[in-house]
Motif scaffolding. Structure first.
Motif, PDB file in Angstrom:
ATOM      1  N   GLY A  62       0.807  -1.218   0.000  1.00 22.94           N
ATOM      2  CA  GLY A  62       0.000   0.000   0.000  1.00 22.94           C
ATOM      3  C   GLY A  62       0.839   1.266   0.000  1.00 22.94           C
ATOM      4  O   GLY A  62       0.331   2.353  -0.272  1.00 22.94           O
ATOM      5  N   ARG A  63       2.103   1.149   0.326  1.00 22.41           N
ATOM      6  CA  ARG A  63       3.021   2.303   0.311  1.00 22.41           C
ATOM      7  C   ARG A  63       3.265   2.742  -1.127  1.00 22.41           C
ATOM      8  O   ARG A  63       3.308   1.924  -2.038  1.00 22.41           O
ATOM      9  CB  ARG A  63       4.341   1.890   0.960  1.00 22.41           C
ATOM     10  CG  ARG A  63       5.363   2.989   0.992  1.00 22.41           C
ATOM     11  CD  ARG A  63       6.620   2.539   1.742  1.00 22.41           C
ATOM     12  NE  ARG A  63       7.610   3.582   1.627  1.00 22.41           N
ATOM     13  CZ  ARG A  63       8.831   3.389   1.154  1.00 22.41           C
ATOM     14  NH1 ARG A  63       9.221   2.202   0.768  1.00 22.41           N
ATOM     15  NH2 ARG A  63       9.671   4.379   1.074  1.00 22.41           N
ATOM     16  N   GLU A  64       3.401   4.045  -1.338  1.00 21.89           N
ATOM     17  CA  GLU A  64       3.695   4.567  -2.665  1.00 21.89           C
ATOM     18  C   GLU A  64       5.130   5.069  -2.710  1.00 21.89           C
ATOM     19  O   GLU A  64       5.634   5.625  -1.737  1.00 21.89           O
ATOM     20  CB  GLU A  64       2.725   5.683  -3.041  1.00 21.89           C
ATOM     21  CG  GLU A  64       1.318   5.156  -3.247  1.00 21.89           C
ATOM     22  CD  GLU A  64       0.338   6.211  -3.734  1.00 21.89           C
ATOM     23  OE1 GLU A  64       0.734   7.368  -3.949  1.00 21.89           O
ATOM     24  OE2 GLU A  64      -0.840   5.859  -3.888  1.00 21.89           O
ATOM     25  N   VAL A  65       5.788   4.836  -3.851  1.00 25.45           N
ATOM     26  CA  VAL A  65       7.173   5.256  -4.037  1.00 25.45           C
ATOM     27  C   VAL A  65       7.293   6.066  -5.320  1.00 25.45           C
ATOM     28  O   VAL A  65       6.501   5.921  -6.248  1.00 25.45           O
ATOM     29  CB  VAL A  65       8.135   4.044  -4.086  1.00 25.45           C
ATOM     30  CG1 VAL A  65       8.160   3.313  -2.755  1.00 25.45           C
ATOM     31  CG2 VAL A  65       7.789   3.097  -5.221  1.00 25.45           C
ATOM     32  N   LYS A  66       8.302   6.925  -5.348  1.00 24.80           N
ATOM     33  CA  LYS A  66       8.588   7.762  -6.509  1.00 24.80           C
ATOM     34  C   LYS A  66       9.824   7.204  -7.195  1.00 24.80           C
ATOM     35  O   LYS A  66      10.788   6.815  -6.536  1.00 24.80           O
ATOM     36  CB  LYS A  66       8.861   9.194  -6.029  1.00 24.80           C
ATOM     37  CG  LYS A  66       9.167  10.186  -7.112  1.00 24.80           C
ATOM     38  CD  LYS A  66       9.390  11.559  -6.478  1.00 24.80           C
ATOM     39  CE  LYS A  66       9.666  12.633  -7.486  1.00 24.80           C
ATOM     40  NZ  LYS A  66       9.832  13.953  -6.843  1.00 24.80           N
ATOM     41  N   ALA A  67       9.793   7.176  -8.537  1.00 30.50           N
ATOM     42  CA  ALA A  67      10.947   6.688  -9.295  1.00 30.50           C
ATOM     43  C   ALA A  67      11.101   7.510 -10.561  1.00 30.50           C
ATOM     44  O   ALA A  67      10.108   7.967 -11.147  1.00 30.50           O
ATOM     45  CB  ALA A  67      10.770   5.221  -9.650  1.00 30.50           C
ATOM     46  N   LEU A  68      12.341   7.719 -10.971  1.00 31.50           N
ATOM     47  CA  LEU A  68      12.587   8.366 -12.251  1.00 31.50           C
ATOM     48  C   LEU A  68      12.200   7.391 -13.359  1.00 31.50           C
ATOM     49  O   LEU A  68      12.510   6.188 -13.286  1.00 31.50           O
ATOM     50  CB  LEU A  68      14.058   8.747 -12.394  1.00 31.50           C
ATOM     51  CG  LEU A  68      14.574   9.801 -11.423  1.00 31.50           C
ATOM     52  CD1 LEU A  68      16.069  10.007 -11.628  1.00 31.50           C
ATOM     53  CD2 LEU A  68      13.831  11.115 -11.599  1.00 31.50           C
ATOM     54  N   ILE A  69      11.511   7.889 -14.378  1.00 30.81           N
ATOM     55  CA  ILE A  69      11.064   7.028 -15.463  1.00 30.81           C
ATOM     56  C   ILE A  69      12.237   6.284 -16.096  1.00 30.81           C
ATOM     57  O   ILE A  69      12.112   5.121 -16.458  1.00 30.81           O
ATOM     58  CB  ILE A  69      10.258   7.844 -16.497  1.00 30.81           C
ATOM     59  CG1 ILE A  69       8.880   8.156 -15.908  1.00 30.81           C
ATOM     60  CG2 ILE A  69      10.133   7.120 -17.817  1.00 30.81           C
ATOM     61  CD1 ILE A  69       7.994   9.022 -16.764  1.00 30.81           C
ATOM     62  N   ARG A  70      13.385   6.933 -16.176  1.00 34.54           N
ATOM     63  CA  ARG A  70      14.543   6.265 -16.787  1.00 34.54           C
ATOM     64  C   ARG A  70      15.051   5.089 -15.964  1.00 34.54           C
ATOM     65  O   ARG A  70      15.813   4.266 -16.446  1.00 34.54           O
ATOM     66  CB  ARG A  70      15.662   7.271 -17.016  1.00 34.54           C
ATOM     67  CG  ARG A  70      16.263   7.782 -15.726  1.00 34.54           C
ATOM     68  CD  ARG A  70      17.431   8.717 -15.991  1.00 34.54           C
ATOM     69  NE  ARG A  70      18.056   9.086 -14.731  1.00 34.54           N
ATOM     70  CZ  ARG A  70      18.379  10.318 -14.394  1.00 34.54           C
ATOM     71  NH1 ARG A  70      18.173  11.295 -15.231  1.00 34.54           N
ATOM     72  NH2 ARG A  70      18.934  10.558 -13.233  1.00 34.54           N
ATOM     73  N   ASP A  71      14.610   4.971 -14.684  1.00 34.57           N
ATOM     74  CA  ASP A  71      15.036   3.879 -13.811  1.00 34.57           C
ATOM     75  C   ASP A  71      13.962   2.806 -13.633  1.00 34.57           C
ATOM     76  O   ASP A  71      14.029   2.010 -12.687  1.00 34.57           O
ATOM     77  CB  ASP A  71      15.423   4.434 -12.431  1.00 34.57           C
ATOM     78  CG  ASP A  71      16.629   5.333 -12.479  1.00 34.57           C
ATOM     79  OD1 ASP A  71      17.448   5.203 -13.432  1.00 34.57           O
ATOM     80  OD2 ASP A  71      16.762   6.195 -11.590  1.00 34.57           O
ATOM     81  N   VAL A  72      12.959   2.792 -14.524  1.00 37.75           N
ATOM     82  CA  VAL A  72      11.822   1.878 -14.400  1.00 37.75           C
ATOM     83  C   VAL A  72      11.678   1.089 -15.688  1.00 37.75           C
ATOM     84  O   VAL A  72      11.951   1.581 -16.785  1.00 37.75           O
ATOM     85  CB  VAL A  72      10.526   2.686 -14.124  1.00 37.75           C
ATOM     86  CG1 VAL A  72       9.312   1.779 -14.110  1.00 37.75           C
ATOM     87  CG2 VAL A  72      10.629   3.440 -12.815  1.00 37.75           C
ATOM     88  N   GLU A  73      11.224  -0.152 -15.549  1.00 34.11           N
ATOM     89  CA  GLU A  73      10.897  -0.940 -16.741  1.00 34.11           C
ATOM     90  C   GLU A  73       9.612  -1.705 -16.510  1.00 34.11           C
ATOM     91  O   GLU A  73       9.249  -2.032 -15.374  1.00 34.11           O
ATOM     92  CB  GLU A  73      12.035  -1.869 -17.138  1.00 34.11           C
ATOM     93  CG  GLU A  73      12.541  -2.777 -16.064  1.00 34.11           C
ATOM     94  CD  GLU A  73      13.786  -3.529 -16.516  1.00 34.11           C
ATOM     95  OE1 GLU A  73      13.857  -4.724 -16.204  1.00 34.11           O
ATOM     96  OE2 GLU A  73      14.673  -2.945 -17.158  1.00 34.11           O
ATOM     97  N   ARG A  74       8.932  -1.995 -17.592  1.00 32.81           N
ATOM     98  CA  ARG A  74       7.661  -2.692 -17.568  1.00 32.81           C
ATOM     99  C   ARG A  74       7.889  -4.168 -17.170  1.00 32.81           C
ATOM    100  O   ARG A  74       8.825  -4.795 -17.645  1.00 32.81           O
ATOM    101  CB  ARG A  74       7.051  -2.625 -18.965  1.00 32.81           C
ATOM    102  CG  ARG A  74       5.583  -2.821 -19.023  1.00 32.81           C
ATOM    103  CD  ARG A  74       5.051  -2.480 -20.417  1.00 32.81           C
ATOM    104  NE  ARG A  74       4.631  -1.073 -20.445  1.00 32.81           N
ATOM    105  CZ  ARG A  74       5.182  -0.157 -21.218  1.00 32.81           C
ATOM    106  NH1 ARG A  74       6.137  -0.452 -22.049  1.00 32.81           N
ATOM    107  NH2 ARG A  74       4.745   1.087 -21.187  1.00 32.81           N
ATOM    108  N   VAL A  75       7.026  -4.684 -16.306  1.00 35.22           N
ATOM    109  CA  VAL A  75       7.070  -6.097 -15.931  1.00 35.22           C
ATOM    110  C   VAL A  75       6.265  -6.868 -16.975  1.00 35.22           C
ATOM    111  O   VAL A  75       5.144  -6.490 -17.286  1.00 35.22           O
ATOM    112  CB  VAL A  75       6.466  -6.324 -14.528  1.00 35.22           C
ATOM    113  CG1 VAL A  75       6.356  -7.808 -14.217  1.00 35.22           C
ATOM    114  CG2 VAL A  75       7.297  -5.617 -13.477  1.00 35.22           C
ATOM    115  N   LYS A  76       6.858  -7.903 -17.490  1.00 33.01           N
ATOM    116  CA  LYS A  76       6.184  -8.666 -18.568  1.00 33.01           C
ATOM    117  C   LYS A  76       5.375  -9.791 -18.013  1.00 33.01           C
ATOM    118  O   LYS A  76       5.607 -10.374 -17.050  1.00 33.01           O
ATOM    119  CB  LYS A  76       7.234  -9.191 -19.540  1.00 33.01           C
ATOM    120  CG  LYS A  76       8.050  -8.042 -20.104  1.00 33.01           C
ATOM    121  CD  LYS A  76       8.450  -8.334 -21.505  1.00 33.01           C
ATOM    122  CE  LYS A  76       9.386  -7.330 -22.097  1.00 33.01           C
ATOM    123  NZ  LYS A  76       9.082  -6.009 -22.215  1.00 33.01           N
TER     124      LYS A  76
END
Length: 76
Positions: A62-76
């Motif tokens: 339930g916790r929300e986190v912030k991430a830079l888009i360049r450090d994220v990838e889609r889970v397949k």
């Protein structure tokens, strides 16, 4: 007129990455890896401060986190 680019992530999809820690918080907090549901794609997209474009993800806890888009990838 140039066409606006859309963000590479959408609200509701599951992604994984590394959290972003603001410079002022780095003495007491460290980035962590996460997998969660995107709940908001924040400012900085569409070429405005694109290096700092971010999203918010909700973790299973339930916790929300912030991430830079360049450090994220889609889970397949």
């Amino acid at each position: 007129m140039t066409r606006a680019r859309s963000a590479p992530y959408e609200v509701g999809e599951t992604d994984s990455g590394t959290t972003y820690v603001e410079p002022g918080d780095r003495a007491r907090e460290v980035p962590v890896t996460f997998t969660g549901e995107v709940v908001q794609v924040g400012s900085g997209w569409d070429g405005v401060d694109a290096d700092l474009a971010y999203l918010w993800a909700r973790l299973p806890s339930g916790r929300e986190v912030k991430a830079l888009i360049r450090d994220v990838e889609r889970v397949k």
